[in-house]
Design a protein around this motif. Structure first.
Motif, mmCIF file in Angstrom:
data_model
loop_
_atom_site.group_PDB
_atom_site.id
_atom_site.type_symbol
_atom_site.label_atom_id
_atom_site.label_comp_id
_atom_site.label_asym_id
_atom_site.label_seq_id
_atom_site.Cartn_x
_atom_site.Cartn_y
_atom_site.Cartn_z
ATOM 1 N N ALA A 1 -2.682 9.643 7.806
ATOM 2 C CA ALA A 1 -3.667 8.734 7.215
ATOM 3 C C ALA A 1 -2.981 7.920 6.122
ATOM 4 O O ALA A 1 -2.198 8.452 5.330
ATOM 5 N N ALA A 2 -3.278 6.640 6.076
ATOM 6 C CA ALA A 2 -2.663 5.775 5.073
ATOM 7 C C ALA A 2 -3.626 4.672 4.677
ATOM 8 O O ALA A 2 -4.433 4.202 5.486
ATOM 9 N N ASN A 3 -3.535 4.264 3.422
ATOM 10 C CA ASN A 3 -4.251 3.093 2.937
ATOM 11 C C ASN A 3 -3.293 1.913 2.886
ATOM 12 O O ASN A 3 -2.150 2.051 2.422
ATOM 13 N N ILE A 4 -3.745 0.770 3.366
ATOM 14 C CA ILE A 4 -2.953 -0.455 3.296
ATOM 15 C C ILE A 4 -3.604 -1.387 2.279
ATOM 16 O O ILE A 4 -4.769 -1.783 2.421
ATOM 17 N N HIS A 5 -2.846 -1.715 1.229
ATOM 18 C CA HIS A 5 -3.287 -2.664 0.211
ATOM 19 C C HIS A 5 -2.616 -4.007 0.508
ATOM 20 O O HIS A 5 -1.397 -4.053 0.722
ATOM 21 N N VAL A 6 -3.400 -5.072 0.511
ATOM 22 C CA VAL A 6 -2.851 -6.387 0.831
ATOM 23 C C VAL A 6 -3.003 -7.320 -0.359
ATOM 24 O O VAL A 6 -3.864 -7.119 -1.222
ATOM 25 N N PRO A 7 -2.183 -8.381 -0.417
ATOM 26 C CA PRO A 7 -2.240 -9.313 -1.546
ATOM 27 C C PRO A 7 -3.539 -10.110 -1.588
ATOM 28 O O PRO A 7 -4.243 -10.225 -0.576
ATOM 29 N N PRO A 8 -3.871 -10.685 -2.742
ATOM 30 C CA PRO A 8 -5.006 -11.603 -2.808
ATOM 31 C C PRO A 8 -4.781 -12.780 -1.849
ATOM 32 O O PRO A 8 -3.643 -13.176 -1.604
ATOM 33 N N ALA A 9 -5.864 -13.309 -1.326
ATOM 34 C CA ALA A 9 -5.794 -14.434 -0.383
ATOM 35 C C ALA A 9 -4.871 -14.107 0.788
ATOM 36 O O ALA A 9 -4.124 -14.960 1.284
ATOM 37 N N PHE A 10 -4.947 -12.857 1.231
ATOM 38 C CA PHE A 10 -4.103 -12.395 2.334
ATOM 39 C C PHE A 10 -4.325 -13.241 3.580
ATOM 40 O O PHE A 10 -5.459 -13.553 3.955
ATOM 41 N N ASP A 11 -3.235 -13.613 4.236
ATOM 42 C CA ASP A 11 -3.265 -14.420 5.455
ATOM 43 C C ASP A 11 -2.497 -13.664 6.539
ATOM 44 O O ASP A 11 -1.266 -13.562 6.484
ATOM 45 N N ALA A 12 -3.206 -13.121 7.513
ATOM 46 C CA ALA A 12 -2.578 -12.287 8.536
ATOM 47 C C ALA A 12 -1.624 -13.054 9.425
ATOM 48 O O ALA A 12 -0.850 -12.435 10.174
ATOM 49 N N SER A 13 -1.637 -14.364 9.355
ATOM 50 C CA SER A 13 -0.693 -15.155 10.157
ATOM 51 C C SER A 13 0.665 -15.290 9.487
ATOM 52 O O SER A 13 1.615 -15.779 10.103
ATOM 53 N N LYS A 14 0.759 -14.860 8.229
ATOM 54 C CA LYS A 14 2.032 -14.923 7.495
ATOM 55 C C LYS A 14 2.732 -13.568 7.547
ATOM 56 O O LYS A 14 2.149 -12.554 7.940
ATOM 57 N N ARG A 15 3.993 -13.561 7.111
ATOM 58 C CA ARG A 15 4.756 -12.307 7.024
ATOM 59 C C ARG A 15 5.076 -12.026 5.562
ATOM 60 O O ARG A 15 5.596 -12.897 4.855
ATOM 61 N N TYR A 16 4.798 -10.788 5.171
ATOM 62 C CA TYR A 16 4.941 -10.382 3.778
ATOM 63 C C TYR A 16 6.001 -9.291 3.639
ATOM 64 O O TYR A 16 6.215 -8.493 4.568
ATOM 65 N N PRO A 17 6.626 -9.211 2.461
ATOM 66 C CA PRO A 17 7.428 -8.014 2.175
ATOM 67 C C PRO A 17 6.505 -6.818 2.000
ATOM 68 O O PRO A 17 5.343 -6.972 1.590
#
Length: 308
Positions: A16-32
């Motif tokens: 089980a894991a929680n995924i925290h994403v940046p503000p204004a997250f855009d799933a079409s982009k690639r993040y570190p």
């Protein structure tokens, strides 16, 4: 924040894991991305997630915070096993998962670990070169701690006791689960505990950040592998990635100050930094605003530099 269940090929239960994403997250982009790993006895809802995970997400990283196998909301049976090799495998399985996410750049993955999760993250970085940068927060080499304080400096006697308990269970006896901490700070003081780490750990887990998934306990019959384990083995030749070690300067019985200086000195990395947060203890760096803020002021630019 999204909660996911991870099962890669060859795994026998879910992580089980929680995924925290940046503000204004855009799933079409690639993040570190950063894998943020909780302390021994902790869970994903505590400091690895609600403090460092959330802060790194606000800074622009995707942060994945897993529960250890056999603990929290993760699978695995029997419960409350603390197995260092399994912990390291968990982290590598989570990296497998992160690499497959369309919004994570697989070439920009870092790792952060707190307390025992810091020692486990060191070992993961030693063996897995997909990890591009490492940060430990008051990191502890759990094998060293178990051979010393957690076994009353008699690891052979501890191994013999574990062997006897395992034999008793095979014969039909009950499991024995040891709690790392007293039920309260007051109870700890009443039985003569004076160590700053034990008392502040009790305050953190019993008062400051109570979470259902937090264990602070260990199944005795499965504890032997931890005694013969070393988080720092081969660091002199194999730990080559950029590394930041964050410790407080108020040492306690868990030995994070000592371990931090040791791994900083031993690591082969040519890009390594030791951050000593003055006036702070091990558990101040879990959730206290000023020392946590000082740590974040150092580690966020570090990850930005090495993960982009």
């Amino acid at each position: 924040m999204e909660t996911v269940r991870i099962r890669n090929p060859g795994m026998y239960w879910d992580i089980a894991a929680n995924i925290h994403v940046p503000p204004a997250f855009d799933a079409s982009k690639r993040y570190p991305a950063v894998i943020s790993n909780h302390p021994i006895g902790s869970c994903k809802e505590q400091t690895a997630g609600n403090v460092y995970g959330e802060a790194l997400a606000r800074a622009g990283f995707v942060v994945i915070v897993p529960d250890a196998s056999f603990q929290g909301a993760s699978g695995g049976s029997p419960r409350w096993i603390e197995d260092p090799e399994q912990r390291v495998k968990d982290y590598r399985d989570v990296i497998d998962y992160a690499q497959a996410l369309p919004y994570v750049d697989p070439e920009r993955i870092g790792i952060l670990g707190i307390c025992g999760g810091g020692g486990y993250s060191v070992k993961a970085t030693i063996i897995d070169k997909r990890i591009k940068a490492l940060v430990t927060i008051t990191g502890v080499n759990f094998g060293r701690l178990f051979r010393e304080g957690f076994s009353a400096f008699d690891p052979v006697a501890a191994l013999e006791s574990m062997a006897a308990q395992r034999s008793a269970q095979i014969a039909g006896g009950d499991e024995r689960v040891n709690n790392f901490l007293p039920a309260s700070v007051e109870e700890g003081k009443a039985v003569g505990i004076t160590d700053i780490d034990v008392l502040e750990a009790t305050d953190y887990y019993r008062n400051r950040c109570v979470a259902e998934g937090s264990g602070t306990r260990m199944l005795v019959s499965h504890g032997a592998p931890a005694i013969a384990w070393d988080a720092f083995a081969f660091a002199e030749t194999l730990l080559i990635q950029p590394m930041m070690v964050v410790v407080g300067d108020k040492p306690g019985g868990f030995g994070a100050y000592r371990d931090g200086l040791e791994i900083h000195g031993r690591a082969a990395s040519t890009d390594k930094e030791l951050v000593v947060v003055e006036g702070s203890s091990h558990y101040d760096l879990y959730d206290q605003p000023e020392p946590v803020g000082e740590a974040l002021e150092k580690l966020i630019p570090f990850f930005e530099k090495h993960l982009g």
